[in-house]
Design an enzyme around this catalytic site. Structure first.
Site, PDB file in Angstrom:
ATOM      1  CG  HIS A   5     -20.047 -14.937  -1.027  1.00  0.00           C
ATOM      2  ND1 HIS A   5     -20.322 -13.729  -1.628  1.00  0.00           N
ATOM      3  CD2 HIS A   5     -19.681 -15.772  -2.028  1.00  0.00           C
ATOM      4  CE1 HIS A   5     -20.140 -13.828  -2.930  1.00  0.00           C
ATOM      5  NE2 HIS A   5     -19.754 -15.068  -3.202  1.00  0.00           N
ATOM      6  CB  CYS A  12     -16.479 -14.150  -4.246  1.00  0.00           C
ATOM      7  SG  CYS A  12     -16.847 -15.624  -5.187  1.00  0.00           S
ATOM      8  CD  GLU A  21     -20.696 -11.585   1.295  1.00  0.00           C
ATOM      9  OE1 GLU A  21     -19.620 -11.967   1.812  1.00  0.00           O
ATOM     10  OE2 GLU A  21     -20.998 -11.803   0.103  1.00  0.00           O
TER      11      GLU A  21
HETATM   12  N1  GLN Z   1     -17.628 -16.455 -10.739  1.00  0.00           N
HETATM   13  C1  GLN Z   1     -17.467 -15.071 -10.422  1.00  0.00           C
HETATM   14  C2  GLN Z   1     -16.308 -14.453 -11.216  1.00  0.00           C
HETATM   15  O1  GLN Z   1     -15.613 -15.142 -11.873  1.00  0.00           O
HETATM   16  C3  GLN Z   1     -17.259 -14.868  -8.925  1.00  0.00           C
HETATM   17  C4  GLN Z   1     -18.456 -15.390  -8.172  1.00  0.00           C
HETATM   18  C5  GLN Z   1     -18.801 -14.637  -6.939  1.00  0.00           C
HETATM   19  O2  GLN Z   1     -18.349 -13.506  -6.698  1.00  0.00           O
HETATM   20  N2  GLN Z   1     -19.674 -15.209  -6.148  1.00  0.00           N
HETATM   21  O3  GLN Z   1     -16.105 -13.278 -11.176  1.00  0.00           O
END
Ligand code: GLN
Length: 189
Positions: A167, A76, A169
């Site tokens: 995610h 992410c 995890e």
């Molecule tokens: N929206 C976050 C970003 O732009 C990422 C979201 C996340 O890691 N769950 O960095």
């Protein structure tokens, strides 16, 4: 095998638990010197712009050197940091994985989703948890797509670098972290 989890911000502890379940020794990385102690690194989810602010010059340099030479898995916000190109808005990063990634591309917090068996990893279905997730809009040459959501890649790999827009995890399935540990063990083969 010693795996570092960048622990400046975000859900690093869930990664630590998962990696320990898989018998890896985990180091929570907060200081530049710690990169010398680890064989692979996980950059967790969180807020990528906040990571960049918290890193500071010396930790950024050590992180940058690590990801360009050793196995790294970004999830992410971590995937955003690894990308060559970031949109919405444009943001600098580590430029180690040739993908274009669009931040918050699936909607706001309220649109976060758990997709059960929406995609597969290998032959088996894979649960994927998306939280204010980015979307991979382009993959460069040689980037392998390991899982997709609709038409968009959500888990990719090139050489020793892996990235997921979801995610792993936060799901009970340990296969994605298992694949990263294999990568650390076997190098890029
Ligand atoms: N929206 C976050 C970003 O732009 C990422 C979201 C996340 O890691 N769950 O960095």
């Amino acid at each position: 095998m010693r795996i570092g989890v960048l622990a400046l911000q975000g859900d690093f502890d869930a990664h630590r638990r998962r990696l320990e379940e898989l018998s890896a020794e985990v180091v929570l990385v907060r200081k530049p010197g710690q990169f010398d102690e680890i064989d692979g690194l996980v950059i967790p989810g969180g807020e990528s712009s906040t990571f960049l602010k918290l890193l500071g010059e010396s930790t950024f340099q050590a992180l940058n050197k690590f990801v360009h030479t050793k196995p790294t898995f970004g999830t992410c916000a971590g995937a955003i940091l690894l990308a060559k190109q970031v949109e919405n808005p444009h943001q600098p990063g580590l430029d180690v994985l040739d993908i274009t990634i669009r931040r918050n591309a699936y909607g706001r917090q309220i649109d976060s989703a758990i997709l059960e068996a929406a995609s597969s990893f290998g032959d088996e279905p894979l649960e994927m948890v998306f939280i204010r997730a980015p979307r991979i809009e382009r993959v460069g040459e040689g980037v392998e797509v390991l899982a997709k959501r609709g038409d968009h890649p959500v888990l990719v790999r090139k050489g020793r670098v892996m990235a997921a827009t979801f995610h792993p995890e936060l799901s009970p399935d340990p296969r994605v972290h298992g694949a990263f540990l294999e990568l650390v063990k076997n190098g890029t083969k």
